[in-house]
Write a protein that holds these residues in place. Structure first.
Motif, mmCIF file in Angstrom:
data_model
loop_
_atom_site.group_PDB
_atom_site.id
_atom_site.type_symbol
_atom_site.label_atom_id
_atom_site.label_comp_id
_atom_site.label_asym_id
_atom_site.label_seq_id
_atom_site.Cartn_x
_atom_site.Cartn_y
_atom_site.Cartn_z
ATOM 1 N N VAL A 97 23.228 37.754 43.349
ATOM 2 C CA VAL A 97 24.692 37.744 43.353
ATOM 3 C C VAL A 97 25.195 39.117 43.796
ATOM 4 C CG1 VAL A 97 26.771 37.449 41.948
ATOM 5 C CG2 VAL A 97 24.747 36.046 41.490
ATOM 6 N N LEU A 98 25.852 39.105 44.948
ATOM 7 C CA LEU A 98 26.566 40.297 45.405
ATOM 8 C C LEU A 98 28.024 40.101 45.010
ATOM 9 C CD1 LEU A 98 23.999 40.210 47.221
ATOM 10 C CD2 LEU A 98 25.428 40.886 49.152
ATOM 11 N N ALA A 99 28.732 41.182 44.792
ATOM 12 C CA ALA A 99 30.174 41.051 44.560
ATOM 13 C C ALA A 99 30.887 42.259 45.132
ATOM 14 C CB ALA A 99 30.478 40.917 43.068
ATOM 15 N N GLY A 100 32.043 41.986 45.713
ATOM 16 C CA GLY A 100 32.819 43.073 46.307
ATOM 17 C C GLY A 100 34.281 42.690 46.410
ATOM 18 N N PHE A 101 35.061 43.639 46.882
ATOM 19 C CA PHE A 101 36.493 43.401 47.087
ATOM 20 C C PHE A 101 36.745 42.838 48.471
ATOM 21 C CE2 PHE A 101 37.068 46.815 43.795
ATOM 22 C CZ PHE A 101 37.747 46.030 42.877
ATOM 23 N N HIS A 102 37.569 41.793 48.522
ATOM 24 C CA HIS A 102 37.970 41.149 49.776
ATOM 25 C C HIS A 102 39.466 40.866 49.689
ATOM 26 C CE1 HIS A 102 33.603 40.250 49.441
ATOM 27 N NE2 HIS A 102 33.646 40.661 50.693
ATOM 28 N N PRO A 103 40.071 40.492 50.823
ATOM 29 C CA PRO A 103 41.528 40.323 50.826
ATOM 30 C C PRO A 103 42.066 39.274 49.854
ATOM 31 C CG PRO A 103 40.679 40.441 53.060
ATOM 32 C CD PRO A 103 39.497 40.356 52.157
ATOM 33 N N SER A 104 41.194 38.436 49.268
ATOM 34 C CA SER A 104 41.680 37.496 48.252
ATOM 35 C C SER A 104 42.236 38.260 47.044
ATOM 36 C CB SER A 104 40.555 36.551 47.812
ATOM 37 O OG SER A 104 39.424 37.293 47.389
ATOM 38 N N ASN A 105 41.818 39.533 46.902
ATOM 39 C CA ASN A 105 42.347 40.396 45.851
ATOM 40 C C ASN A 105 43.038 41.574 46.532
ATOM 41 O OD1 ASN A 105 42.846 42.126 43.742
ATOM 42 N ND2 ASN A 105 40.743 42.181 42.971
ATOM 43 N N PRO A 106 44.355 41.519 46.700
ATOM 44 C CA PRO A 106 45.052 42.588 47.428
ATOM 45 C C PRO A 106 44.817 43.951 46.780
ATOM 46 C CG PRO A 106 46.521 40.751 46.934
ATOM 47 C CD PRO A 106 45.260 40.507 46.165
ATOM 48 N N PRO A 107 44.647 44.998 47.602
ATOM 49 C CA PRO A 107 44.350 46.325 47.051
ATOM 50 C C PRO A 107 45.387 46.789 46.059
ATOM 51 C CG PRO A 107 44.072 46.324 49.432
ATOM 52 C CD PRO A 107 44.676 45.004 49.067
ATOM 53 N N SER A 108 44.904 47.525 45.051
ATOM 54 C CA SER A 108 45.771 48.125 44.043
ATOM 55 C C SER A 108 45.595 49.641 44.150
ATOM 56 C CB SER A 108 45.363 47.571 42.685
ATOM 57 O OG SER A 108 46.123 48.135 41.664
ATOM 58 N N ASP A 109 45.295 50.332 43.046
ATOM 59 C CA ASP A 109 45.029 51.768 43.161
ATOM 60 C C ASP A 109 43.617 52.063 42.642
ATOM 61 O OD1 ASP A 109 45.127 51.984 40.323
ATOM 62 O OD2 ASP A 109 47.311 52.100 40.431
ATOM 63 N N ALA A 110 43.187 53.308 42.853
ATOM 64 C CA ALA A 110 41.795 53.670 42.555
ATOM 65 C C ALA A 110 41.453 53.421 41.089
ATOM 66 C CB ALA A 110 41.544 55.128 42.937
ATOM 67 N N ASP A 111 42.389 53.704 40.229
ATOM 68 C CA ASP A 111 42.132 53.527 38.803
ATOM 69 C C ASP A 111 41.880 52.041 38.476
ATOM 70 O OD1 ASP A 111 41.928 54.577 36.209
ATOM 71 O OD2 ASP A 111 43.917 53.751 35.743
ATOM 72 N N ALA A 112 42.732 51.184 39.042
ATOM 73 C CA ALA A 112 42.573 49.741 38.799
ATOM 74 C C ALA A 112 41.270 49.230 39.414
ATOM 75 C CB ALA A 112 43.770 48.992 39.385
ATOM 76 N N HIS A 113 40.948 49.677 40.636
ATOM 77 C CA HIS A 113 39.697 49.228 41.274
ATOM 78 C C HIS A 113 38.485 49.673 40.452
ATOM 79 C CE1 HIS A 113 42.128 49.613 45.270
ATOM 80 N NE2 HIS A 113 42.358 48.451 44.684
ATOM 81 N N THR A 114 38.549 50.895 39.928
ATOM 82 C CA THR A 114 37.433 51.407 39.124
ATOM 83 C C THR A 114 37.228 50.511 37.898
ATOM 84 O OG1 THR A 114 37.926 53.651 39.844
ATOM 85 C CG2 THR A 114 36.547 53.437 37.877
ATOM 86 N N LYS A 115 38.323 50.169 37.246
ATOM 87 C CA LYS A 115 38.227 49.317 36.035
ATOM 88 C C LYS A 115 37.623 47.954 36.382
ATOM 89 C CE LYS A 115 41.734 51.275 32.988
ATOM 90 N NZ LYS A 115 42.815 52.013 33.662
ATOM 91 N N MET A 116 38.059 47.397 37.531
ATOM 92 C CA MET A 116 37.519 46.082 37.936
ATOM 93 C C MET A 116 36.019 46.182 38.216
ATOM 94 S SD MET A 116 40.538 44.733 40.486
ATOM 95 C CE MET A 116 42.125 45.536 40.343
ATOM 96 N N TYR A 117 35.613 47.249 38.923
ATOM 97 C CA TYR A 117 34.178 47.434 39.197
ATOM 98 C C TYR A 117 33.387 47.559 37.899
ATOM 99 C CZ TYR A 117 34.090 48.319 44.310
ATOM 100 O OH TYR A 117 34.133 48.202 45.673
ATOM 101 N N LEU A 118 33.924 48.335 36.957
ATOM 102 C CA LEU A 118 33.182 48.561 35.712
ATOM 103 C C LEU A 118 33.011 47.253 34.947
ATOM 104 C CD1 LEU A 118 34.648 51.971 34.446
ATOM 105 C CD2 LEU A 118 32.570 51.555 35.766
ATOM 106 N N LYS A 119 34.052 46.416 34.958
ATOM 107 C CA LYS A 119 33.956 45.135 34.250
ATOM 108 C C LYS A 119 32.888 44.252 34.902
ATOM 109 C CE LYS A 119 36.551 41.263 32.421
ATOM 110 N NZ LYS A 119 37.799 40.502 32.491
ATOM 111 N N VAL A 120 32.891 44.246 36.228
ATOM 112 C CA VAL A 120 31.904 43.443 36.958
ATOM 113 C C VAL A 120 30.486 43.935 36.660
ATOM 114 C CG1 VAL A 120 31.015 43.068 39.299
ATOM 115 C CG2 VAL A 120 33.427 42.673 38.808
#
Ligand SMILES: [Zn+2]
Ligand SMILES: [Zn+2]
Length: 249
Positions: A97-120
């Motif tokens: 299982v690979l996982a990454g950000f794609h346009p289905s999830n519109p970009p937010s800010d670095a802090d939010a992206h970091t939190k999403m990565y950590l949860k994943v």
């Protein structure tokens, strides 16, 4: 540095890719590629396949015409840090299982992206973070890589980033590679081929890896058994057919 295993490839099951799985197998066979993961986009992406595509990956033989094919997905990370993969797919079908950000999830800010990565990463359901250098989704690379190291999640150095797509991410990939060297992350190299002719075309990644001083033993796709060891260490079921096929390799 040369690799004959590709852990990130797409087929026509993703509408913006152009080869069938059989064409990928044939290309692999004719070009010395011994193993690849078929990792189409998760269903949340507009042109991703229906979930049944993944449910039915079990029909793909373990060894197709002399090439080992891992049943995979490139899942989409959503706003909540969840992925578009069902428990049954994780438990019963998927080898990787690979996982990454794609346009289905519109970009937010670095802090939010970091939190999403950590949860994943902490979820235990994802083996490889795909194209973390993506310029549209900046994050705190050090925090993400430290968490990946702690949770035995591989970090991808993606050969299509800034070459075929995700323009502007090259410097991020360089920074990630340097941090990965320092932290000792497990690295996965992926072509992200959207057509078979790009499979195992790793030159852009190898350049970044070499410049960062990352050694081969930090990279999983340097041998089939190393890939299988990594996936088992992540809790995936052993694949005896592949172990037998790659005995002594
Ligand atoms: Zn992707
Ligand atoms: Zn991809």
């Amino acid at each position: 540095m040369q690799f004959f295993i590709d852990l990130h490839t797409h087929t026509i099951a993703s509408d913006h890719a152009y080869s069938t799985i059989v064409e990928c197998v044939n290309y692999a066979k004719n070009n010395g590629i011994v193993m690849f993961a078929t990792t189409d986009h998760g269903p949340a992406l507009e042109d991703g396949p229906h979930p049944w595509h993944f449910n039915n990956l079990k029909v793909v033989p373990r060894i197709c015409d002399g090439v080992a094919v891992l049943r995979g997905i490139e899942a989409n990370i959503d706003q909540n840090g969840d992925i578009d993969v069902t428990k049954a797919q994780l438990d019963k079908v998927l080898d990787i299982v690979l996982a990454g950000f794609h346009p289905s999830n519109p970009p937010s800010d670095a802090d939010a992206h970091t939190k999403m990565y950590l949860k994943v990463i902490e979820s235990g359901n994802v083996d490889v973070i795909s194209h973390p250098g993506c310029a549209a989704y900046p994050c705190d690379y050090e925090q993400v890589l430290l968490a990946a190291k702690e949770h035995n999640v591989a970090i991808e150095i993606n050969s299509s980033s800034d070459v075929n797509t995700r323009f502007g991410s090259h410097d991020n990939c360089v920074e990630i590679a340097k941090l990965a060297k320092k932290i000792g992350n497990t690295i996965a190299v992926g072509s992200d081929a959207h057509i078979c002719y790009y499979m195992c075309n790793f030159e852009p990644s190898i350049e970044i890896i070499k410049n960062a001083g990352i050694s081969e033993d930090q990279i999983i796709n340097t041998s089939p058994n190393r890939v299988l060891d990594f996936l088992e260490s992540r809790g995936h079921r052993p694949i005896p057919e592949m172990r037998e096929f790659f005995k002594n390799k």
